[in-house]
Design a protein around this motif. Structure first.
Motif, short mmCIF file in Angstrom:
data_model
loop_
_atom_site.label_atom_id
_atom_site.label_comp_id
_atom_site.label_asym_id
_atom_site.label_seq_id
_atom_site.Cartn_x
_atom_site.Cartn_y
_atom_site.Cartn_z
N ALA A 34 0.83 -1.21 0.00
CA ALA A 34 0.00 0.00 0.00
C ALA A 34 0.86 1.25 0.00
CB ALA A 34 -0.93 -0.01 1.21
N ASP A 35 2.03 1.18 0.66
CA ASP A 35 2.92 2.35 0.70
C ASP A 35 3.54 2.61 -0.66
OD1 ASP A 35 2.30 2.58 3.35
OD2 ASP A 35 4.18 1.67 4.07
N LEU A 36 3.79 1.53 -1.40
CA LEU A 36 4.45 1.70 -2.70
C LEU A 36 3.58 2.49 -3.67
CD1 LEU A 36 5.96 -1.88 -3.21
CD2 LEU A 36 7.08 0.16 -2.29
N VAL A 37 2.27 2.27 -3.58
CA VAL A 37 1.37 2.93 -4.54
C VAL A 37 0.41 3.90 -3.84
CG1 VAL A 37 1.48 1.15 -6.31
CG2 VAL A 37 -0.12 0.87 -4.42
N ASP A 38 0.75 4.27 -2.62
CA ASP A 38 0.05 5.35 -1.90
C ASP A 38 -1.45 5.08 -1.75
OD1 ASP A 38 0.17 7.70 -0.49
OD2 ASP A 38 -0.20 8.98 -2.23
N LEU A 39 -1.82 3.86 -1.44
CA LEU A 39 -3.26 3.54 -1.30
C LEU A 39 -3.87 4.16 -0.05
CD1 LEU A 39 -3.40 -0.23 -2.36
CD2 LEU A 39 -4.09 1.79 -3.68
N ALA A 40 -3.07 4.36 1.01
CA ALA A 40 -3.61 4.86 2.26
C ALA A 40 -4.07 6.32 2.15
CB ALA A 40 -2.59 4.72 3.38
N ALA A 41 -3.62 7.03 1.09
CA ALA A 41 -3.99 8.44 0.94
C ALA A 41 -5.46 8.61 0.57
CB ALA A 41 -3.11 9.10 -0.11
N ASP A 42 -6.09 7.57 0.13
CA ASP A 42 -7.49 7.62 -0.29
C ASP A 42 -8.28 6.65 0.59
OD1 ASP A 42 -9.97 7.36 -1.46
OD2 ASP A 42 -9.21 7.31 -3.51
N ASN A 43 -9.16 7.17 1.42
CA ASN A 43 -9.90 6.32 2.36
C ASN A 43 -10.69 5.23 1.67
OD1 ASN A 43 -8.98 7.66 4.62
ND2 ASN A 43 -10.68 9.13 4.65
N ARG A 44 -11.31 5.59 0.57
CA ARG A 44 -12.14 4.59 -0.13
C ARG A 44 -11.26 3.48 -0.69
NH1 ARG A 44 -16.33 6.81 -4.47
NH2 ARG A 44 -17.11 7.74 -2.53
N ALA A 45 -10.15 3.84 -1.34
CA ALA A 45 -9.25 2.83 -1.89
C ALA A 45 -8.61 1.99 -0.78
CB ALA A 45 -8.16 3.49 -2.72
N TRP A 46 -8.25 2.63 0.33
CA TRP A 46 -7.63 1.91 1.45
C TRP A 46 -8.60 0.88 2.02
CZ3 TRP A 46 -3.45 0.34 3.63
CH2 TRP A 46 -3.42 -0.04 4.97
N HIS A 47 -9.85 1.27 2.21
CA HIS A 47 -10.85 0.34 2.75
C HIS A 47 -11.06 -0.82 1.78
CE1 HIS A 47 -14.43 -1.07 4.81
NE2 HIS A 47 -15.08 -1.07 3.64
N ALA A 48 -11.14 -0.55 0.50
CA ALA A 48 -11.35 -1.61 -0.49
C ALA A 48 -10.14 -2.57 -0.51
CB ALA A 48 -11.58 -1.01 -1.87
N TYR A 49 -8.94 -2.01 -0.40
CA TYR A 49 -7.73 -2.82 -0.37
C TYR A 49 -7.74 -3.77 0.82
CZ TYR A 49 -2.73 -3.88 0.18
OH TYR A 49 -1.51 -4.52 0.34
N ARG A 50 -8.12 -3.27 2.00
CA ARG A 50 -8.17 -4.12 3.19
C ARG A 50 -9.20 -5.23 3.01
NH1 ARG A 50 -4.06 -4.27 6.00
NH2 ARG A 50 -5.28 -4.93 7.83
N GLU A 51 -10.29 -4.93 2.34
CA GLU A 51 -11.31 -5.95 2.09
C GLU A 51 -10.77 -7.06 1.17
OE1 GLU A 51 -15.00 -5.87 3.21
OE2 GLU A 51 -13.53 -5.11 4.66
N VAL A 52 -9.97 -6.68 0.18
CA VAL A 52 -9.37 -7.69 -0.70
C VAL A 52 -8.39 -8.57 0.07
CG1 VAL A 52 -7.91 -8.03 -2.75
CG2 VAL A 52 -9.67 -6.25 -2.75
N LEU A 53 -7.57 -7.95 0.94
CA LEU A 53 -6.62 -8.74 1.75
C LEU A 53 -7.33 -9.75 2.62
CD1 LEU A 53 -4.02 -6.05 2.97
CD2 LEU A 53 -3.78 -7.70 1.11
#
Length: 563
Positions: A34-53
């Protein structure tokens, strides 16, 4: 690409991802994906990423803007999805900068006017919508101390005066150059005002020769009127284009208000209306939105839209004001006055809707109804009181009724239908309509007079006053305008000139064989002076207001006298 474990750490990465991020592939291992592609900067993308994990979502796809170590930025399309038959996930990152740049260029072309290079109507409304949606948040910063903005919005809506003449005489090429030059001056004014007040303004071409300046976080009406004044002065300076010196002006509608509670349609409607007022008031000016004037316009518009069907719905009624002989005080006739019992606005006097009816042509339908109803009522009084002296009924006729309908045929049909004698009908036309009569109007008046109908000139003394026509027109009555009678109100200090003028008009009418009716008689003193001067008939509140037909019947039974 990179393989990621369920904790979100990179297991392995290929050289392509390493090159994209400006790093070594081995150095990416065990780093948070997530740090490599800055996913945490967007709440919606971060939440979706955690759901995929966690296995609760099958895929994530988003676009992120990444910073390369060499300082350049790039747009990347990021995809995260489970690897089949494995507990790992696959992170895929594609450089879409070229595609994004093309999209941005296409969007810029789509959102900007090719002639002036200004934002176009689409971008303007997008920005306006965003400004209104964000206004409630922009007024306060994260700590709630109110430093985020003013929470107000302003708009200057501008239309060039006489631009069509430039296009028609010099051609569209010069017209386009003029539009571009105007746009440049508007941008200068907006930039200067924005710099001085610490805000950015959007200047847009809405189409044709219409422009708008949107002021977000405006500081009040004064800012907008100052800006409008500067724009007006800038546009009025001559333009030198292709060897031509051109001068134009502009009409500007100015609106400034709190953004909260304001809608896009409401703001634009107010701005367009105000710009129309500036045009109607003489052009080459700015006009500030006036809620009272707008309320009057809205009421007028509401009346206009419902006037035609109101006749069919039976919303109109007639009242009758006595016309009293000044010599003996008896009622000799009545004037029919129409009232509109509007379901929303209540009882409306004729001055509220007759002008509208004349403009949209519904006066023909309404006038025919008034004429038929008045004649029918006059016939009913005659039938109910055969031994009493007959009362004539006077009905106002608009000029448009003469031009847009066969008034002579209408009158003949109604008199035949109601059985009313032609001599008991009087038609009133204004002086301005009668004095210049020629062609069809004059033939109609002559035909009506030959039929036996009396013709009266209403509001005499305030129009063209072409006295030469009086001897040629089939007129039998002059109704003096109420302004002459009101001049008699100061009985303690009468103005001799008023009496001389009225006396001269009465004498002229009598010498021509006409009778004279004085309108707006409100006091005994006025009645006495008018009687001494020689007026034949009086009408006004001193005798009676307009009343229902039943009240007129009571007067007839009482010997033709007002109470």
């Amino acid at each position: 690409m990179a393989v990621v474990d369920t904790e979100g750490l990179v297991v392995s990465a290929n050289d392509g991802l390493a090159a994209l991020l400006g790093a070594d592939a081995a150095s990416l291992r065990h780093r948070a994906a997530a740090d490599l592609v800055d996913l945490a900067a967007d709440n919606r993308a971060w939440h979706a990423y955690r759901e995929v994990l966690r296995g609760h979502r099958s895929r994530l796809r988003c676009t992120r803007r990444l910073k390369h170590p060499d300082g350049r930025s790039l747009w990347a399309e990021v995809t995260v999805a489970p690897v089949p038959r494995s507990r790992h996930l696959l992170l895929s990152v594609a450089d879409v900068s070229d595609r994004r740049e093309l999209q941005d260029r296409l969007r810029h072309l789509q959102m900007h006017d090719p002639v002036t290079r200004l934002p176009n109507r689409t971008l303007f409304f997008e920005r306006l919508t965003s400004a209104l949606e964000n206004s409630s948040y922009d007024s306060y910063d994260a700590y709630g101390d109110g430093d985020g903005g003013t929470g107000r919005i302003g708009l200057c809506y501008l239309d060039l005066d006489g631009f069509k003449a430039v296009n028609d005489t010099l051609g569209h090429r010069i017209g386009d150059q003029l539009l571009a030059a105007v746009a440049a001056r508007l941008s200068e004014c907006a930039e200067r005002d924005g710099y001085a007040r610490g805000g950015g303004h959007l200047v847009a071409r809405l189409g044709g020769d219409e422009f708008a300046i949107l002021v977000e976080d405006s500081t009040g009406t004064e800012q907008l009127t100052d800006l409008a004044g500067a724009v007006l002065a800038a546009v009025q300076r001559p333009f030198d284009l292709a060897g031509q010196r051109l001068s134009v002006s502009a009409s500007i509608g100015v609106v400034e208000r709190p953004a909260a509670g304001t809608t896009v349609n409401g703001l634009m409607q107010a701005a367009e209306t105000t710009q129309y007022w500036a045009k109607a008031d003489g052009k080459a000016r700015w006009t500030l939105f006036d809620p009272e004037r707008n309320a009057h316009r809205m009421t007028r518009q509401a009346l206009s839209s419902t006037l035609r069907p109101a006749v069919d719905r039976g919303e109109f009624t007639l009242e009758y004001q006595p016309l009293v002989g000044m010599a003996d005080g008896t009622v000799s006739g009545v004037e029919a006055l129409v009232r509109w019992n509007h379901p929303r606005f209540g009882s409306l006097a004729p001055n509220r809707f007759i002008g509208i009816a004349e403009e949209d042509g519904s006066i023909v339908q309404l006038g025919r109804w008034v004429l038929r109803t008045a004649c029918r009522q006059a016939g009913r009084w005659r039938a109910d009181h055969p031994d009493a002296p007959p009362l004539f009924v006077s009905v106002n006729v608009a000029v448009r009724q003469v031009w847009d309908s066969d008034l002579v045929a209408d009158v003949a049909e109604i008199l035949d239908e109601t059985g009313l004698a032609p001599g008991l009908l009087q038609l009133e036309l204004t002086e301005s309509a009668v004095m210049g009569s020629a062609g069809r109007p004059l033939r109609a008046l002559q035909a009506l007079s030959e039929m036996g109908v009396r013709i009266a000139i209403d509001d005499f003394g305030t129009g063209y006053s072409n006295l030469a026509y009086l001897s040629r027109l089939p007129v039998s009555v002059l109704k003096l305008d109420g302004s002459f009678v009101r001049g008699f109100q100061d009985e303690a200090h009468p103005n001799p000139a008023d009496e001389v003028i009225v006396e001269a008009m009465v004498d002229l009418a009598h010498r021509l064989g006409l009778t004279v009716t004085a309108e707006c008689v409100e006091t005994a003193g006025q009645a006495d002076r008018l009687r001494r001067i020689g007026c034949d008939t009086g009408q006004g509140w001193w005798y009676s207001r307009a009343v229902a037909p039943e009240r007129i019947a009571e007067m007839i039974r009482g010997g033709g006298r007002v109470a």
